[in-house]
Design a protein around this motif. Sequence first.
Motif, PDB file in Angstrom:
ATOM      1  N   GLU A  82     -10.488 -18.971  24.241  1.00 42.43           N
ATOM      2  CA  GLU A  82     -10.204 -19.925  23.419  1.00 42.43           C
ATOM      3  C   GLU A  82     -10.588 -21.345  23.817  1.00 42.43           C
ATOM      4  O   GLU A  82     -10.325 -21.512  24.997  1.00 42.43           O
ATOM      5  N   LYS A  83     -10.946 -22.184  22.997  1.00 46.90           N
ATOM      6  CA  LYS A  83     -11.531 -23.568  23.468  1.00 46.90           C
ATOM      7  C   LYS A  83     -10.202 -24.233  23.972  1.00 46.90           C
ATOM      8  O   LYS A  83      -9.042 -23.904  23.578  1.00 46.90           O
ATOM      9  N   PHE A  84     -10.386 -25.309  24.709  1.00 51.03           N
ATOM     10  CA  PHE A  84      -9.263 -26.256  25.105  1.00 51.03           C
ATOM     11  C   PHE A  84      -8.461 -26.680  24.099  1.00 51.03           C
ATOM     12  O   PHE A  84      -7.275 -26.512  24.059  1.00 51.03           O
ATOM     13  N   MET A  85      -9.263 -27.566  23.245  1.00 52.13           N
ATOM     14  CA  MET A  85      -8.511 -28.132  22.218  1.00 52.13           C
ATOM     15  C   MET A  85      -7.936 -27.311  21.321  1.00 52.13           C
ATOM     16  O   MET A  85      -6.635 -27.569  20.740  1.00 52.13           O
ATOM     17  N   ALA A  86      -8.446 -26.144  20.824  1.00 54.59           N
ATOM     18  CA  ALA A  86      -7.707 -25.267  19.825  1.00 54.59           C
ATOM     19  C   ALA A  86      -6.306 -24.698  20.541  1.00 54.59           C
ATOM     20  O   ALA A  86      -5.589 -24.382  20.042  1.00 54.59           O
ATOM     21  N   ALA A  87      -6.422 -24.196  22.111  1.00 50.21           N
ATOM     22  CA  ALA A  87      -5.343 -24.008  22.513  1.00 50.21           C
ATOM     23  C   ALA A  87      -4.184 -24.866  22.572  1.00 50.21           C
ATOM     24  O   ALA A  87      -3.068 -24.617  22.500  1.00 50.21           O
ATOM     25  N   MET A  88      -4.822 -26.098  23.188  1.00 46.14           N
ATOM     26  CA  MET A  88      -3.698 -27.087  23.702  1.00 46.14           C
ATOM     27  C   MET A  88      -2.973 -27.600  22.271  1.00 46.14           C
ATOM     28  O   MET A  88      -2.228 -28.640  22.521  1.00 46.14           O
ATOM     29  N   GLY A  89      -3.666 -27.660  21.087  1.00 42.24           N
ATOM     30  CA  GLY A  89      -3.302 -28.554  19.821  1.00 42.24           C
ATOM     31  C   GLY A  89      -1.829 -28.189  19.811  1.00 42.24           C
ATOM     32  O   GLY A  89      -1.033 -29.156  19.301  1.00 42.24           O
ATOM     33  N   GLY A  90      -1.512 -27.124  19.844  1.00 43.91           N
ATOM     34  CA  GLY A  90      -0.075 -26.776  19.743  1.00 43.91           C
ATOM     35  C   GLY A  90       1.040 -27.476  20.757  1.00 43.91           C
ATOM     36  O   GLY A  90       2.142 -27.917  20.459  1.00 43.91           O
ATOM     37  N   VAL A  91       0.523 -27.528  21.766  1.00 43.62           N
ATOM     38  CA  VAL A  91       1.368 -28.221  22.966  1.00 43.62           C
ATOM     39  C   VAL A  91       1.444 -29.546  22.687  1.00 43.62           C
ATOM     40  O   VAL A  91       2.558 -30.206  22.551  1.00 43.62           O
TER      41      VAL A  91
ATOM     42  N   ALA B  28       2.854 -22.047  27.709  1.00 35.73           N
ATOM     43  CA  ALA B  28       2.665 -20.738  28.033  1.00 35.73           C
ATOM     44  C   ALA B  28       1.346 -20.125  27.136  1.00 35.73           C
ATOM     45  O   ALA B  28       0.458 -19.288  27.570  1.00 35.73           O
ATOM     46  N   LEU B  29       1.778 -20.212  25.827  1.00 31.89           N
ATOM     47  CA  LEU B  29       0.894 -19.919  24.748  1.00 31.89           C
ATOM     48  C   LEU B  29      -0.414 -20.451  24.780  1.00 31.89           C
ATOM     49  O   LEU B  29      -1.420 -19.601  24.806  1.00 31.89           O
ATOM     50  N   ALA B  30      -0.773 -21.620  25.298  1.00 33.92           N
ATOM     51  CA  ALA B  30      -1.838 -22.161  25.490  1.00 33.92           C
ATOM     52  C   ALA B  30      -2.660 -21.570  26.414  1.00 33.92           C
ATOM     53  O   ALA B  30      -3.878 -21.546  26.609  1.00 33.92           O
ATOM     54  N   VAL B  31      -1.887 -21.364  27.652  1.00 34.28           N
ATOM     55  CA  VAL B  31      -2.593 -20.787  28.772  1.00 34.28           C
ATOM     56  C   VAL B  31      -2.868 -19.450  28.610  1.00 34.28           C
ATOM     57  O   VAL B  31      -4.275 -18.972  28.780  1.00 34.28           O
ATOM     58  N   PHE B  32      -2.221 -18.677  27.854  1.00 32.47           N
ATOM     59  CA  PHE B  32      -2.549 -17.351  27.496  1.00 32.47           C
ATOM     60  C   PHE B  32      -3.958 -17.232  26.608  1.00 32.47           C
ATOM     61  O   PHE B  32      -4.838 -16.396  26.818  1.00 32.47           O
TER      62      PHE B  32
END
Length: 224
Positions: free
Chosen positions: A80-89, A70-74
Amino acid sequence: MAPLEETANDRNGETARAAQPVDVQQTVLDQVGGPMGMVYSTIPVVLFAAAVPFASLPVAIGGSIAVALALAVFRMWRGEKFMAAMGGVFGVAAAGGVSAVTGEAADFFLIGIVAAGLAFVGSLISQIARRPVTGMIWNAVHGGKYAWREDRPTLLAHDIATTAVTLMFAARYGVQQWLYLADSTTGLAIADTVTGFPLTAVAALPVIWAFRRSTKRLIKPATA
Protein backbone atom coordinates in the motif's frame (compact mmCIF):
# COMPACT_ATOMS: atom_id res chain seq x y z
CA MET A 1 3.77 4.16 -41.04
CA ALA A 2 4.75 7.72 -41.83
CA PRO A 3 5.92 10.00 -38.98
CA LEU A 4 2.92 12.30 -39.48
CA GLU A 5 0.54 9.35 -39.19
CA GLU A 6 2.30 8.14 -36.03
CA THR A 7 2.02 11.61 -34.47
CA ALA A 8 -1.66 11.83 -35.33
CA ASN A 9 -2.33 8.40 -33.84
CA ASP A 10 -0.43 9.33 -30.67
CA ARG A 11 -2.49 12.48 -30.29
CA ASN A 12 -5.71 10.57 -30.89
CA GLY A 13 -4.67 8.07 -28.26
CA GLU A 14 -3.94 10.81 -25.75
CA THR A 15 -7.30 12.45 -26.50
CA ALA A 16 -9.12 9.17 -26.00
CA ARG A 17 -7.37 8.58 -22.69
CA ALA A 18 -8.19 12.10 -21.53
CA ALA A 19 -11.83 11.56 -22.42
CA GLN A 20 -12.10 8.44 -20.29
CA PRO A 21 -14.16 9.15 -17.15
CA VAL A 22 -12.25 9.20 -13.87
CA ASP A 23 -13.27 6.41 -11.49
CA VAL A 24 -14.13 8.64 -8.53
CA GLN A 25 -15.10 5.69 -6.36
CA GLN A 26 -11.67 4.08 -6.80
CA THR A 27 -9.89 7.42 -6.34
CA VAL A 28 -11.54 8.05 -2.98
CA LEU A 29 -11.00 4.50 -1.74
CA ASP A 30 -7.34 4.62 -2.73
CA GLN A 31 -6.80 7.58 -0.41
CA VAL A 32 -7.73 5.49 2.64
CA GLY A 33 -6.31 2.18 1.48
CA GLY A 34 -9.58 0.67 0.32
CA PRO A 35 -12.29 -0.85 2.55
CA MET A 36 -9.69 -2.70 4.63
CA GLY A 37 -7.92 0.58 5.29
CA MET A 38 -11.05 1.87 6.99
CA VAL A 39 -11.26 -1.33 9.03
CA TYR A 40 -7.61 -1.07 10.07
CA SER A 41 -8.21 2.46 11.32
CA THR A 42 -10.75 1.25 13.89
CA ILE A 43 -8.47 -1.33 15.53
CA PRO A 44 -6.27 1.14 17.52
CA VAL A 45 -9.40 2.99 18.68
CA VAL A 46 -11.01 -0.20 20.00
CA LEU A 47 -7.79 -1.24 21.72
CA PHE A 48 -7.49 2.20 23.33
CA ALA A 49 -10.98 1.95 24.81
CA ALA A 50 -10.30 -1.61 25.96
CA ALA A 51 -7.03 -0.60 27.67
CA VAL A 52 -8.26 2.54 29.47
CA PRO A 53 -10.09 0.71 32.30
CA PHE A 54 -7.02 -1.41 33.10
CA ALA A 55 -4.05 0.86 32.34
CA SER A 56 -3.01 4.46 32.78
CA LEU A 57 -3.96 6.95 30.11
CA PRO A 58 -0.38 7.35 28.77
CA VAL A 59 -0.04 3.58 28.46
CA ALA A 60 -3.36 3.30 26.62
CA ILE A 61 -2.38 6.13 24.26
CA GLY A 62 1.08 4.68 23.65
CA GLY A 63 -0.38 1.24 23.00
CA SER A 64 -2.88 2.55 20.46
CA ILE A 65 -0.16 4.48 18.61
CA ALA A 66 2.12 1.41 18.62
CA VAL A 67 -0.66 -0.76 17.18
CA ALA A 68 -1.45 1.86 14.53
CA LEU A 69 2.24 2.00 13.57
CA ALA A 70 2.49 -1.80 13.39
CA LEU A 71 -0.56 -1.92 11.13
CA ALA A 72 0.94 0.79 8.93
CA VAL A 73 4.16 -1.19 8.53
CA PHE A 74 2.15 -4.30 7.69
CA ARG A 75 0.12 -2.41 5.09
CA MET A 76 3.22 -0.94 3.44
CA TRP A 77 4.76 -4.42 3.41
CA ARG A 78 1.65 -5.54 1.50
CA GLY A 79 2.32 -2.83 -1.08
CA GLU A 80 0.00 0.00 0.00
CA LYS A 81 1.02 3.61 -0.53
CA PHE A 82 2.82 5.41 2.29
CA MET A 83 0.16 8.07 2.91
CA ALA A 84 -2.70 5.57 2.80
CA ALA A 85 -0.93 3.34 5.34
CA MET A 86 0.34 6.12 7.61
CA GLY A 87 -2.88 8.13 7.66
CA GLY A 88 -4.20 6.04 10.55
CA VAL A 89 -1.01 6.62 12.54
CA PHE A 90 -1.27 10.39 12.16
CA GLY A 91 -4.92 10.31 13.20
CA VAL A 92 -4.30 8.18 16.29
CA ALA A 93 -1.26 10.27 17.26
CA ALA A 94 -3.27 13.50 16.99
CA ALA A 95 -6.17 12.03 18.99
CA GLY A 96 -3.78 10.69 21.61
CA GLY A 97 -2.03 14.05 21.82
CA VAL A 98 -5.29 15.86 22.63
CA SER A 99 -6.18 13.24 25.24
CA ALA A 100 -2.71 13.45 26.80
CA VAL A 101 -2.85 17.25 27.06
CA THR A 102 -6.30 17.34 28.68
CA GLY A 103 -5.83 14.18 30.75
CA GLU A 104 -9.29 12.92 29.71
CA ALA A 105 -9.75 9.59 27.93
CA ALA A 106 -12.92 10.79 26.19
CA ASP A 107 -10.93 13.58 24.52
CA PHE A 108 -9.26 10.89 22.39
CA PHE A 109 -12.39 11.18 20.24
CA LEU A 110 -12.67 14.97 20.32
CA ILE A 111 -11.02 15.63 16.94
CA GLY A 112 -13.33 13.17 15.23
CA ILE A 113 -16.40 14.72 16.84
CA VAL A 114 -15.41 18.23 15.80
CA ALA A 115 -14.59 17.05 12.27
CA ALA A 116 -17.98 15.35 11.96
CA GLY A 117 -19.72 18.51 13.15
CA LEU A 118 -17.87 20.71 10.67
CA ALA A 119 -18.52 18.26 7.84
CA PHE A 120 -22.23 18.22 8.71
CA VAL A 121 -22.42 22.03 8.64
CA GLY A 122 -20.44 22.22 5.39
CA SER A 123 -22.55 19.66 3.55
CA LEU A 124 -25.77 21.25 4.83
CA ILE A 125 -24.67 24.69 3.63
CA SER A 126 -23.82 23.25 0.22
CA GLN A 127 -27.38 21.97 -0.06
CA ILE A 128 -28.92 25.26 1.02
CA ALA A 129 -26.74 27.06 -1.54
CA ARG A 130 -27.94 24.60 -4.23
CA ARG A 131 -24.38 23.42 -4.80
CA PRO A 132 -24.42 19.90 -3.33
CA VAL A 133 -20.92 18.98 -2.27
CA THR A 134 -20.87 15.59 -4.01
CA GLY A 135 -21.50 17.31 -7.34
CA MET A 136 -18.73 19.82 -6.67
CA ILE A 137 -16.34 16.97 -5.90
CA TRP A 138 -17.35 15.03 -9.02
CA ASN A 139 -16.86 18.09 -11.21
CA ALA A 140 -13.51 18.97 -9.59
CA VAL A 141 -12.19 15.45 -10.18
CA HIS A 142 -13.19 15.76 -13.84
CA GLY A 143 -11.45 19.08 -14.38
CA GLY A 144 -14.25 21.43 -13.28
CA LYS A 145 -15.45 21.87 -16.86
CA TYR A 146 -18.98 20.46 -16.77
CA ALA A 147 -22.19 22.44 -16.25
CA TRP A 148 -23.55 19.73 -13.99
CA ARG A 149 -25.96 22.03 -12.14
CA GLU A 150 -27.75 22.85 -15.40
CA ASP A 151 -28.66 19.21 -15.95
CA ARG A 152 -31.65 18.62 -13.65
CA PRO A 153 -31.34 14.80 -13.33
CA THR A 154 -27.66 15.18 -12.42
CA LEU A 155 -28.40 17.92 -9.89
CA LEU A 156 -31.16 15.81 -8.36
CA ALA A 157 -28.80 12.84 -8.07
CA HIS A 158 -26.29 14.95 -6.15
CA ASP A 159 -29.05 16.41 -3.98
CA ILE A 160 -29.88 12.86 -2.92
CA ALA A 161 -26.23 11.88 -2.47
CA THR A 162 -25.39 14.98 -0.46
CA THR A 163 -28.45 14.43 1.72
CA ALA A 164 -27.13 10.96 2.54
CA VAL A 165 -23.73 12.43 3.41
CA THR A 166 -25.31 15.14 5.55
CA LEU A 167 -27.38 12.60 7.47
CA MET A 168 -24.31 10.41 7.98
CA PHE A 169 -22.30 13.25 9.53
CA ALA A 170 -25.31 14.39 11.56
CA ALA A 171 -25.72 10.89 13.02
CA ARG A 172 -22.00 10.58 13.70
CA TYR A 173 -21.80 13.95 15.42
CA GLY A 174 -25.05 13.60 17.36
CA VAL A 175 -24.32 10.15 18.79
CA GLN A 176 -20.68 10.82 19.62
CA GLN A 177 -21.36 14.24 21.10
CA TRP A 178 -24.00 12.74 23.40
CA LEU A 179 -21.61 9.99 24.52
CA TYR A 180 -18.79 12.51 24.94
CA LEU A 181 -20.92 14.61 27.30
CA ALA A 182 -21.74 11.39 29.16
CA ASP A 183 -17.97 10.72 29.42
CA SER A 184 -18.42 7.19 28.05
CA THR A 185 -15.11 6.15 26.52
CA THR A 186 -16.33 2.63 25.77
CA GLY A 187 -19.50 3.98 24.19
CA LEU A 188 -17.47 6.41 22.09
CA ALA A 189 -15.27 3.58 20.82
CA ILE A 190 -18.32 1.54 19.85
CA ALA A 191 -19.99 4.56 18.23
CA ASP A 192 -16.80 5.45 16.38
CA THR A 193 -16.65 1.93 14.98
CA VAL A 194 -20.34 1.70 14.02
CA THR A 195 -20.54 5.21 12.55
CA GLY A 196 -17.21 4.74 10.83
CA PHE A 197 -16.91 2.12 8.09
CA PRO A 198 -20.45 0.61 8.23
CA LEU A 199 -22.29 3.95 8.14
CA THR A 200 -19.86 5.35 5.58
CA ALA A 201 -20.43 2.32 3.35
CA VAL A 202 -24.20 2.89 3.46
CA ALA A 203 -23.83 6.61 2.67
CA ALA A 204 -21.40 5.81 -0.13
CA LEU A 205 -24.04 3.91 -2.12
CA PRO A 206 -26.04 6.97 -3.27
CA VAL A 207 -22.79 8.90 -3.76
CA ILE A 208 -21.41 6.25 -6.10
CA TRP A 209 -24.74 6.16 -7.91
CA ALA A 210 -24.68 9.95 -8.35
CA PHE A 211 -21.09 9.87 -9.63
CA ARG A 212 -21.90 7.20 -12.19
CA ARG A 213 -25.09 8.94 -13.26
CA SER A 214 -23.19 12.20 -13.75
CA THR A 215 -20.50 10.49 -15.78
CA LYS A 216 -23.04 8.72 -17.97
CA ARG A 217 -25.03 11.87 -18.66
CA LEU A 218 -22.30 14.48 -19.02
CA ILE A 219 -19.17 12.81 -20.28
CA LYS A 220 -19.24 11.65 -23.88
CA PRO A 221 -17.64 8.29 -24.66
CA ALA A 222 -14.11 8.46 -25.99
CA THR A 223 -15.30 7.11 -29.32
CA ALA A 224 -17.74 10.00 -29.86
